[in-house]
Write a protein that holds these residues in place. Structure first.
Motif, PDB file in Angstrom:
ATOM      1  N   LEU A   1       0.820  -1.212   0.000  1.00 31.53           N
ATOM      2  CA  LEU A   1       0.000   0.000   0.000  1.00 31.53           C
ATOM      3  C   LEU A   1       0.851   1.258   0.000  1.00 31.53           C
ATOM      4  CD1 LEU A   1      -2.673  -1.170   2.595  1.00 31.53           C
ATOM      5  CD2 LEU A   1      -3.096  -0.734   0.168  1.00 31.53           C
ATOM      6  N   LEU A   2       1.985   1.216   0.702  1.00 36.42           N
ATOM      7  CA  LEU A   2       2.873   2.378   0.780  1.00 36.42           C
ATOM      8  C   LEU A   2       3.855   2.456  -0.380  1.00 36.42           C
ATOM      9  CD1 LEU A   2       3.655   2.268   4.609  1.00 36.42           C
ATOM     10  CD2 LEU A   2       2.304   4.015   3.427  1.00 36.42           C
ATOM     11  N   GLN A   3       3.869   1.414  -1.219  1.00 34.26           N
ATOM     12  CA  GLN A   3       4.775   1.350  -2.377  1.00 34.26           C
ATOM     13  C   GLN A   3       6.237   1.445  -1.931  1.00 34.26           C
ATOM     14  OE1 GLN A   3       3.668   3.904  -5.670  1.00 34.26           O
ATOM     15  NE2 GLN A   3       1.523   3.851  -5.057  1.00 34.26           N
ATOM     16  N   ILE A   4       6.583   0.647  -0.927  1.00 37.73           N
ATOM     17  CA  ILE A   4       7.966   0.612  -0.465  1.00 37.73           C
ATOM     18  C   ILE A   4       8.486  -0.820  -0.515  1.00 37.73           C
ATOM     19  CG2 ILE A   4       7.726   2.630   1.019  1.00 37.73           C
ATOM     20  CD1 ILE A   4       7.500   0.760   3.408  1.00 37.73           C
ATOM     21  N   GLU A   5       9.802  -0.946  -0.542  1.00 41.65           N
ATOM     22  CA  GLU A   5      10.434  -2.256  -0.505  1.00 41.65           C
ATOM     23  C   GLU A   5      10.424  -2.781   0.921  1.00 41.65           C
ATOM     24  OE1 GLU A   5      11.609  -4.133  -3.010  1.00 41.65           O
ATOM     25  OE2 GLU A   5      10.832  -2.619  -4.419  1.00 41.65           O
ATOM     26  N   ALA A   6       9.935  -3.988   1.105  1.00 36.05           N
ATOM     27  CA  ALA A   6       9.840  -4.579   2.432  1.00 36.05           C
ATOM     28  C   ALA A   6      11.199  -5.064   2.913  1.00 36.05           C
ATOM     29  CB  ALA A   6       8.857  -5.744   2.421  1.00 36.05           C
ATOM     30  N   GLU A   7      11.385  -5.062   4.215  1.00 29.40           N
ATOM     31  CA  GLU A   7      12.527  -5.743   4.822  1.00 29.40           C
ATOM     32  C   GLU A   7      12.265  -7.254   4.749  1.00 29.40           C
ATOM     33  OE1 GLU A   7      15.262  -4.382   6.114  1.00 29.40           O
ATOM     34  OE2 GLU A   7      14.615  -2.302   5.812  1.00 29.40           O
ATOM     35  N   PRO A   8      13.298  -8.075   4.919  1.00 33.79           N
ATOM     36  CA  PRO A   8      13.056  -9.522   4.996  1.00 33.79           C
ATOM     37  C   PRO A   8      11.984  -9.809   6.048  1.00 33.79           C
ATOM     38  CG  PRO A   8      15.405  -9.087   4.912  1.00 33.79           C
ATOM     39  CD  PRO A   8      14.735  -7.746   5.043  1.00 33.79           C
ATOM     40  N   ASN A   9      10.997 -10.635   5.687  1.00 36.64           N
ATOM     41  CA  ASN A   9       9.896 -10.906   6.607  1.00 36.64           C
ATOM     42  C   ASN A   9       9.343 -12.298   6.355  1.00 36.64           C
ATOM     43  OD1 ASN A   9       7.143 -10.570   4.880  1.00 36.64           O
ATOM     44  ND2 ASN A   9       8.680  -9.113   4.137  1.00 36.64           N
ATOM     45  N   ASN A  10       8.503 -12.753   7.264  1.00 33.02           N
ATOM     46  CA  ASN A  10       7.931 -14.089   7.184  1.00 33.02           C
ATOM     47  C   ASN A  10       6.536 -14.110   6.584  1.00 33.02           C
ATOM     48  OD1 ASN A  10       9.445 -14.092  10.270  1.00 33.02           O
ATOM     49  ND2 ASN A  10      10.169 -15.516   8.711  1.00 33.02           N
ATOM     50  N   GLY A  11       6.029 -12.952   6.190  1.00 35.31           N
ATOM     51  CA  GLY A  11       4.702 -12.879   5.599  1.00 35.31           C
ATOM     52  C   GLY A  11       4.742 -13.079   4.100  1.00 35.31           C
ATOM     53  N   SER A  12       3.555 -13.059   3.485  1.00 36.13           N
ATOM     54  CA  SER A  12       3.449 -13.216   2.030  1.00 36.13           C
ATOM     55  C   SER A  12       2.321 -12.341   1.505  1.00 36.13           C
ATOM     56  CB  SER A  12       3.180 -14.672   1.658  1.00 36.13           C
ATOM     57  OG  SER A  12       2.913 -14.790   0.279  1.00 36.13           O
ATOM     58  N   LEU A  13       2.638 -11.516   0.525  1.00 34.66           N
ATOM     59  CA  LEU A  13       1.620 -10.679  -0.103  1.00 34.66           C
ATOM     60  C   LEU A  13       0.577 -11.520  -0.825  1.00 34.66           C
ATOM     61  CD1 LEU A  13       0.655  -7.812  -0.762  1.00 34.66           C
ATOM     62  CD2 LEU A  13       2.130  -7.861  -2.785  1.00 34.66           C
ATOM     63  N   ALA A  14       0.951 -12.719  -1.250  1.00 32.45           N
ATOM     64  CA  ALA A  14       0.010 -13.580  -1.956  1.00 32.45           C
ATOM     65  C   ALA A  14      -1.218 -13.889  -1.113  1.00 32.45           C
ATOM     66  CB  ALA A  14       0.697 -14.880  -2.369  1.00 32.45           C
ATOM     67  N   VAL A  15      -1.073 -13.840   0.202  1.00 33.36           N
ATOM     68  CA  VAL A  15      -2.191 -14.162   1.099  1.00 33.36           C
ATOM     69  C   VAL A  15      -3.227 -13.051   1.125  1.00 33.36           C
ATOM     70  CG1 VAL A  15      -2.796 -14.654   3.502  1.00 33.36           C
ATOM     71  CG2 VAL A  15      -0.733 -15.648   2.518  1.00 33.36           C
ATOM     72  N   THR A  16      -2.794 -11.798   1.010  1.00 35.43           N
ATOM     73  CA  THR A  16      -3.693 -10.655   1.200  1.00 35.43           C
ATOM     74  C   THR A  16      -3.919  -9.828  -0.062  1.00 35.43           C
ATOM     75  OG1 THR A  16      -1.797  -9.341   1.937  1.00 35.43           O
ATOM     76  CG2 THR A  16      -3.114 -10.417   3.639  1.00 35.43           C
TER      77      THR A  16
END
Length: 437
Positions: free
Chosen positions: A391-406
């Motif tokens: 939503l903010l159009q920024i590069e994410a830090e390494p994380n355990n989530g997935s955009l594919a889910v939401t």
């Protein structure tokens, strides 16, 4: 002949553009993340909530979301804002502690202690700031400290004894946040409310006072909608409303025989550190050579499950933690852990297994980038982080989530719609040009 030549040149230019489609980026929207602490997933089902109901029509709703294991305020909120499991961000309790020195710092006092929160996992505020955005935290856990020496652009920290249920103040806080967006061009603000957690603890999740607080929250949502319109943010502000955990009724005597762990082992003799007497989640450090004895003794206690840290279920995402002591105790739903005496007074609590439905919580979202009248299947709260980065159009830090889910919650994905539309338009122009030729 001259007209045909000009048309041919136009067609050639259009073909060139079509082969190199414009990579337009949609205008960056602002984002408000609101957390209502302890808002169980079904709290709006036994109360009249017209404004929350309207949000279902105006935006998206998840049936429920699952918090991380630990279902506590600090750990869960930090998972949402970092997209990391608790074993990665290491905020492993509400109480800041050091098992080697027996240091224990109450939750409200940890809110300004960088050493408890700053463990390498960068929260969204700092990531956004590093990419040129302005961010603010209004009482949100973890917002009032520094990460690698960097503070959130603007941070207000909740003080000890601050009342959590003042409706007038709730509205004033919304007015303040709206002015940050409309007058000072903030891009991300996180806003935290301490209810309905407090009333859930004090009165229990089924009490009428809890229902009254839900009505108050609903009125606050209505005020938020009015404020967004008043500040001309309808087309530029996305809003996510969620929570950190649910709440369950605590079982007390004479209904049940309450857990007193010292009945099953000599805590003073066998352990050097403990945090018990804190709801349904407990941690212990056995004295040298006593780990198996402690484990075996607690395995005989009723209404709980004891784990060695290195044998915790993978689904807990806790076993890799360096901070967590060697023994972890999780009470059955509704039971609280007493160390030596029954001193526990809460009528409702959390901290239990995140698979329990009473620990599930809410998710609502609305704004220009969200679909309308869309019901989502349940998902884990860890997936909110990559959604916010999108939503903010920024590069994410390494994380355990997935955009594919939401991602299905969104109207579109970035500039892809613009590229498809541009391609269709170009083909239409070409057809007209070649028809004339």
């Amino acid at each position: 002949m001259k007209v045909r030549l000009e048309l041919f040149l136009v067609a050639t230019a259009v073909l060139t553009v079509a082969s190199n489609p414009l990579r337009t980026t949609p205008e960056r929207k602002k984002l408000l993340l609101i957390s209502f602490d302890g808002f169980r997933w079904d709290y709006d089902q036994d109360v009249d909530t017209p404004n929350l109901d309207q949000l279902v029509q105006d935006g998206v709703k998840a049936k429920y979301i699952t918090p991380p294991m630990l279902t506590m305020t600090g750990p869960s909120h930090f998972t949402t804002i970092t997209g990391r499991w608790v074993e990665d961000h290491e905020v492993v309790h509400n109480i800041m502690f050091d098992a080697k020195t027996n240091l224990k710092v109450p939750y409200k006092q940890t809110l300004k202690r960088s050493e408890w929160w700053d463990n390498g996992a960068l929260p969204l505020w700092i990531t956004a700031q590093n990419q040129g955005l302005k961010t603010a935290s209004f009482f949100y856990p973890g917002g009032g400290v520094k990460y690698k020496g960097q503070a959130v652009n603007r941070a207000l920290v909740e003080t000890y004894g601050h009342p959590d249920d003042n409706e007038t103040e709730w509205r004033q806080n919304i007015d303040t946040v709206m002015s940050w967006f409309s007058e000072e061009d903030f891009h991300l603000v996180t806003l935290y409310y301490g209810e309905p957690d407090n009333v859930g603890h004090a009165k229990g999740p089924d009490h009428q006072d809890r229902k009254e607080i839900i009505k108050q929250i609903d009125r606050t949502i209505g005020y938020l909608m009015e404020a967004i319109t008043r500040h001309h943010l309808t087309d530029t502000l996305n809003v996510i409303i969620t929570s950190d955990h649910g709440m369950t009724r605590v079982k007390k005597r004479p209904e049940v025989d309450e857990i007193v762990l010292n009945k099953y082992l000599n805590l003073l003799k066998l352990t050097s550190f403990e945090i018990l007497d804190y709801g349904g989640f407990g941690i212990l450090t056995p004295r040298p050579g006593k780990e198996q004895e402690v484990f075996d003794a607690l395995s005989n206690a009723p209404n709980l499950t004891v784990y060695k840290k290195n044998e915790l279920p993978d689904s807990f995402h806790l076993s890799k933690s360096q901070r967590l002591p060697p023994i972890v105790v999780v009470a059955d739903l509704g039971f609280n852990l007493n160390s030596r005496f029954i001193i526990y007074v809460n009528k409702g609590d959390h901290g239990y297994h995140n698979g329990e439905m009473d620990m599930k919580t809410i998710f609502r979202a609305f704004g220009p980038d969200f679909k309308k009248n869309f019901l989502s299947e349940p998902f884990d709260s860890i997936h909110i982080y990559p959604l916010m980065c999108k939503l903010l159009q920024i590069e994410a830090e390494p994380n355990n989530g997935s955009l594919a889910v939401t991602e299905e919650l969104l109207l579109h994905s970035g500039g892809s719609e613009c590229r498809r539309t541009s391609g269709v338009l170009m083909m239409s122009i070409l057809l007209v040009v070649f028809a004339v030729l």
